[in-house]
Design an enzyme around this catalytic site. Structure first.
Site, PDB file in Angstrom:
ATOM      1  N   ALA A  10       0.807  -1.231   0.000  1.00 14.87           N
ATOM      2  CA  ALA A  10       0.000   0.000   0.000  1.00 14.87           C
ATOM      3  C   ALA A  10       0.839   1.280   0.000  1.00 14.87           C
ATOM      4  O   ALA A  10       0.355   2.335  -0.399  1.00 14.87           O
ATOM      5  CB  ALA A  10      -0.935  -0.001   1.206  1.00 14.87           C
ATOM      6  N   ARG A  11       2.099   1.187   0.452  1.00 16.34           N
ATOM      7  CA  ARG A  11       2.929   2.404   0.452  1.00 16.34           C
ATOM      8  C   ARG A  11       3.780   2.507  -0.813  1.00 16.34           C
ATOM      9  O   ARG A  11       4.523   3.465  -0.992  1.00 16.34           O
ATOM     10  CB  ARG A  11       3.820   2.420   1.706  1.00 16.34           C
ATOM     11  CG  ARG A  11       3.045   2.766   2.978  1.00 16.34           C
ATOM     12  CD  ARG A  11       3.965   3.151   4.127  1.00 16.34           C
ATOM     13  NE  ARG A  11       4.757   2.026   4.610  1.00 16.34           N
ATOM     14  CZ  ARG A  11       4.352   1.173   5.557  1.00 16.34           C
ATOM     15  NH1 ARG A  11       3.171   1.329   6.116  1.00 16.34           N
ATOM     16  NH2 ARG A  11       5.130   0.185   5.944  1.00 16.34           N
ATOM     17  N   GLY A  12       3.716   1.496  -1.664  1.00 15.63           N
ATOM     18  CA  GLY A  12       4.516   1.509  -2.896  1.00 15.63           C
ATOM     19  C   GLY A  12       3.902   2.414  -3.952  1.00 15.63           C
ATOM     20  O   GLY A  12       2.846   3.014  -3.749  1.00 15.63           O
ATOM     21  N   GLY A  77      -1.141  -7.671  -9.426  1.00 14.90           N
ATOM     22  CA  GLY A  77      -0.408  -6.841 -10.387  1.00 14.90           C
ATOM     23  C   GLY A  77       1.075  -7.108 -10.335  1.00 14.90           C
ATOM     24  O   GLY A  77       1.800  -6.790 -11.279  1.00 14.90           O
ATOM     25  N   THR A  78       1.530  -7.682  -9.224  1.00 15.86           N
ATOM     26  CA  THR A  78       2.961  -7.968  -9.078  1.00 15.86           C
ATOM     27  C   THR A  78       3.406  -8.889 -10.212  1.00 15.86           C
ATOM     28  O   THR A  78       2.735  -9.872 -10.516  1.00 15.86           O
ATOM     29  CB  THR A  78       3.210  -8.651  -7.716  1.00 15.86           C
ATOM     30  OG1 THR A  78       2.685  -7.794  -6.711  1.00 15.86           O
ATOM     31  CG2 THR A  78       4.694  -8.885  -7.474  1.00 15.86           C
ATOM     32  N   PHE A 107      -2.232  -3.674 -16.288  1.00 22.53           N
ATOM     33  CA  PHE A 107      -3.590  -3.180 -16.085  1.00 22.53           C
ATOM     34  C   PHE A 107      -3.935  -2.016 -17.007  1.00 22.53           C
ATOM     35  O   PHE A 107      -5.050  -1.502 -16.952  1.00 22.53           O
ATOM     36  CB  PHE A 107      -3.788  -2.748 -14.626  1.00 22.53           C
ATOM     37  CG  PHE A 107      -3.990  -3.909 -13.703  1.00 22.53           C
ATOM     38  CD1 PHE A 107      -5.211  -4.558 -13.648  1.00 22.53           C
ATOM     39  CD2 PHE A 107      -2.963  -4.370 -12.906  1.00 22.53           C
ATOM     40  CE1 PHE A 107      -5.397  -5.648 -12.812  1.00 22.53           C
ATOM     41  CE2 PHE A 107      -3.136  -5.456 -12.067  1.00 22.53           C
ATOM     42  CZ  PHE A 107      -4.355  -6.097 -12.025  1.00 22.53           C
ATOM     43  N   HIS A 134      11.632   0.662 -19.126  1.00 24.70           N
ATOM     44  CA  HIS A 134      11.050   0.954 -17.807  1.00 24.70           C
ATOM     45  C   HIS A 134      11.996   1.799 -16.960  1.00 24.70           C
ATOM     46  O   HIS A 134      13.195   1.882 -17.238  1.00 24.70           O
ATOM     47  CB  HIS A 134      10.751  -0.349 -17.053  1.00 24.70           C
ATOM     48  CG  HIS A 134       9.498  -1.031 -17.521  1.00 24.70           C
ATOM     49  ND1 HIS A 134       9.478  -1.844 -18.618  1.00 24.70           N
ATOM     50  CD2 HIS A 134       8.226  -1.002 -17.029  1.00 24.70           C
ATOM     51  CE1 HIS A 134       8.240  -2.300 -18.801  1.00 24.70           C
ATOM     52  NE2 HIS A 134       7.463  -1.807 -17.850  1.00 24.70           N
ATOM     53  N   LYS A 138      12.670  -0.997 -11.386  1.00 22.73           N
ATOM     54  CA  LYS A 138      11.928  -2.236 -11.670  1.00 22.73           C
ATOM     55  C   LYS A 138      12.802  -3.456 -11.355  1.00 22.73           C
ATOM     56  O   LYS A 138      13.956  -3.528 -11.750  1.00 22.73           O
ATOM     57  CB  LYS A 138      11.500  -2.246 -13.139  1.00 22.73           C
ATOM     58  CG  LYS A 138      10.630  -3.427 -13.494  1.00 22.73           C
ATOM     59  CD  LYS A 138       9.972  -3.235 -14.841  1.00 22.73           C
ATOM     60  CE  LYS A 138       9.202  -4.469 -15.249  1.00 22.73           C
ATOM     61  NZ  LYS A 138       8.227  -4.883 -14.237  1.00 22.73           N
TER      62      LYS A 138
HETATM   63  P1  NAP Z   1       7.217  -0.454  -5.162  1.00 22.99           P
HETATM   64  O1  NAP Z   1       7.012   1.015  -5.263  1.00 22.99           O
HETATM   65  O2  NAP Z   1       8.560  -0.991  -4.745  1.00 22.99           O
HETATM   66  O3  NAP Z   1       6.081  -1.003  -4.197  1.00 22.99           O
HETATM   67  C1  NAP Z   1       6.084  -2.262  -3.641  1.00 22.99           C
HETATM   68  C2  NAP Z   1       5.621  -2.080  -2.200  1.00 22.99           C
HETATM   69  O4  NAP Z   1       5.352  -3.351  -1.646  1.00 22.99           O
HETATM   70  C3  NAP Z   1       6.691  -1.413  -1.321  1.00 22.99           C
HETATM   71  O5  NAP Z   1       6.069  -0.463  -0.476  1.00 22.99           O
HETATM   72  C4  NAP Z   1       7.238  -2.614  -0.557  1.00 22.99           C
HETATM   73  O6  NAP Z   1       7.795  -2.260   0.690  1.00 22.99           O
HETATM   74  C5  NAP Z   1       5.988  -3.427  -0.384  1.00 22.99           C
HETATM   75  N1  NAP Z   1       6.209  -4.821  -0.041  1.00 22.99           N
HETATM   76  C6  NAP Z   1       7.263  -5.618  -0.332  1.00 22.99           C
HETATM   77  N2  NAP Z   1       7.061  -6.846   0.177  1.00 22.99           N
HETATM   78  C7  NAP Z   1       5.851  -6.822   0.793  1.00 22.99           C
HETATM   79  C8  NAP Z   1       5.085  -7.777   1.524  1.00 22.99           C
HETATM   80  N3  NAP Z   1       5.548  -9.005   1.735  1.00 22.99           N
HETATM   81  N4  NAP Z   1       3.873  -7.424   2.019  1.00 22.99           N
HETATM   82  C9  NAP Z   1       3.398  -6.177   1.822  1.00 22.99           C
HETATM   83  N5  NAP Z   1       4.093  -5.218   1.165  1.00 22.99           N
HETATM   84  C10 NAP Z   1       5.301  -5.540   0.652  1.00 22.99           C
HETATM   85  O7  NAP Z   1       6.884  -1.180  -6.552  1.00 22.99           O
HETATM   86  P2  NAP Z   1       5.773  -0.777  -7.635  1.00 22.99           P
HETATM   87  O8  NAP Z   1       6.398   0.038  -8.707  1.00 22.99           O
HETATM   88  O9  NAP Z   1       4.553  -0.289  -6.961  1.00 22.99           O
HETATM   89  O10 NAP Z   1       5.520  -2.215  -8.283  1.00 22.99           O
HETATM   90  C11 NAP Z   1       5.028  -3.310  -7.509  1.00 22.99           C
HETATM   91  C12 NAP Z   1       4.860  -4.521  -8.398  1.00 22.99           C
HETATM   92  O11 NAP Z   1       3.834  -4.247  -9.366  1.00 22.99           O
HETATM   93  C13 NAP Z   1       6.101  -4.901  -9.213  1.00 22.99           C
HETATM   94  O12 NAP Z   1       6.166  -6.307  -9.355  1.00 22.99           O
HETATM   95  C14 NAP Z   1       5.836  -4.247 -10.564  1.00 22.99           C
HETATM   96  O13 NAP Z   1       6.537  -4.896 -11.616  1.00 22.99           O
HETATM   97  C15 NAP Z   1       4.350  -4.466 -10.661  1.00 22.99           C
HETATM   98  N6  NAP Z   1       3.643  -3.573 -11.593  1.00 22.99           N
HETATM   99  C16 NAP Z   1       2.603  -4.131 -12.249  1.00 22.99           C
HETATM  100  C17 NAP Z   1       1.838  -3.351 -13.098  1.00 22.99           C
HETATM  101  C18 NAP Z   1       0.675  -3.996 -13.797  1.00 22.99           C
HETATM  102  O14 NAP Z   1      -0.047  -3.292 -14.519  1.00 22.99           O
HETATM  103  N7  NAP Z   1       0.464  -5.297 -13.616  1.00 22.99           N
HETATM  104  C19 NAP Z   1       2.136  -1.998 -13.266  1.00 22.99           C
HETATM  105  C20 NAP Z   1       3.206  -1.456 -12.558  1.00 22.99           C
HETATM  106  C21 NAP Z   1       3.942  -2.250 -11.704  1.00 22.99           C
HETATM  107  P3  NAP Z   1       9.389  -1.861   0.779  1.00 22.99           P
HETATM  108  O15 NAP Z   1       9.547  -0.670  -0.121  1.00 22.99           O
HETATM  109  O16 NAP Z   1       9.568  -1.594   2.217  1.00 22.99           O
HETATM  110  O17 NAP Z   1      10.127  -3.075   0.257  1.00 22.99           O
END
Ligand code: NAP
Length: 248
Positions: A10-12, A77-78, A107, A134, A138
């Site tokens: 949620a904070r990402g 989405g991960t 998405f 990207h 990433k």
């Molecule tokens: P991000 O900014 O690094 O956000 C991920 C968040 O998840 C961070 O706050 C992280 O905390 C937290 N986290 C890590 N492990 C966790 C756990 N076990 N439980 C709960 N929270 C946890 O990354 P993002 O850019 O948002 O991307 C996240 C994922 O979505 C990636 O796999 C990316 O490739 C994917 N993505 C998918 C789409 C789609 O359309 N499908 C689009 C964009 C991104 P910390 O920072 O403390 O580690």
């Protein structure tokens, strides 16, 4: 009746956008915002009906196991979902057959259309390559979208019984021709200033076709995420790809 939603990560970057989008939707209620270090049990105690996971490829399976075993539908989405992870997910769902799971490499509605257009174009061209670009934070390469596009193109080529793509390269520095997914070379760029972009290149005698999609802001993913949240409970079992929810 509102749908109660939990967000993991949620904070990402994606997770925080998702929380805002849910708060702005009158038919959805954000009941749990969970990030690294928070207890997953909040999903259960808050009676979340759907959980959205935007965390990390190394964390996602543990999260999904908890949600599915607690009867919560999952929107994933991960990225980084290979066959092994999909099979693991299928086994979890087999034990909880009323639960729906959507794994969407992308998405962005435009990105999904790009993949569908690429799959349609593939059988008309001798050559196909993908360049995905990207931001440098990433974690995985190539992107889930690029892998999915390459698989769809390879499937179309197989169905059309096309011969191997022309390529006379006889010596190359490792990686120079990209990573092959199915038949398709995929080239990954990681560059400061970018968000998420992809170009699919097709070539034949005397003509080329480029299909390009640009995500210029993460808010562009939100219509697709909200569609998935609203639909997932109606579709038990595993669905891979948002196109299955779009009635294309
Ligand atoms: P991000 O900014 O690094 O956000 C991920 C968040 O998840 C961070 O706050 C992280 O905390 C937290 N986290 C890590 N492990 C966790 C756990 N076990 N439980 C709960 N929270 C946890 O990354 P993002 O850019 O948002 O991307 C996240 C994922 O979505 C990636 O796999 C990316 O490739 C994917 N993505 C998918 C789409 C789609 O359309 N499908 C689009 C964009 C991104 P910390 O920072 O403390 O580690």
């Amino acid at each position: 009746m509102t749908i109660k939603v939990g967000v993991l990560g949620a904070r990402g970057r994606m997770g925080s956008q998702t929380c805002s989008a849910i708060k702005g939707a009158s038919d959805l209620e954000l009941v749990a915002s969970i990030d690294l270090g928070d207890s997953l049990d909040l999903l259960r105690t808050s009676s979340a009906q759907v959980v959205v996971d935007f965390t990390h490829p190394d964390a996602v399976m543990k999260n999904l196991e908890f949600a599915i075993n607690n009867g919560i539908h999952v929107v994933v989405g991960t990225t980084g979902f290979d066959d092994a992870k999909l099979n693991q997910l299928k086994s979890l769902l087999a034990k909880n057959s009323h639960v729906g799971a959507l794994v969407a490499p992308n998405f962005g509605l435009g990105a999904v259309l790009m993949m569908q257009f690429a799959a349609k174009a593939a059988k008309f061209f001798e050559s196909a390559e993908i360049i995905e670009l990207h931001h440098p934070e990433k974690a995985d390469a190539p992107s889930g979208t690029a892998s999915r596009t390459a698989e769809l193109i390879s499937k179309s080529r197989r169905e059309a019984e096309l011969p191997a793509m022309p390529d006379k390269t006889s010596s190359a520095v490792a990686g120079a021709r990209g990573a092959k997914i199915g038949e398709v070379p995929v080239h990954s760029i990681r560059l400061r200033g970018l968000v998420a972009h992809q170009e699919v290149l097709f070539g034949d005698q005397g003509e080329t076709l480029s299909i390009r999609h640009d995500s210029i802001d993460r808010s562009g993913f939100m219509p697709g995420v909200l569609l998935a949240i609203r639909e997932v409970a109606k579709r038990p079992g595993l669905t891979f790809g948002l196109e299955n929810y779009m009635e294309l």
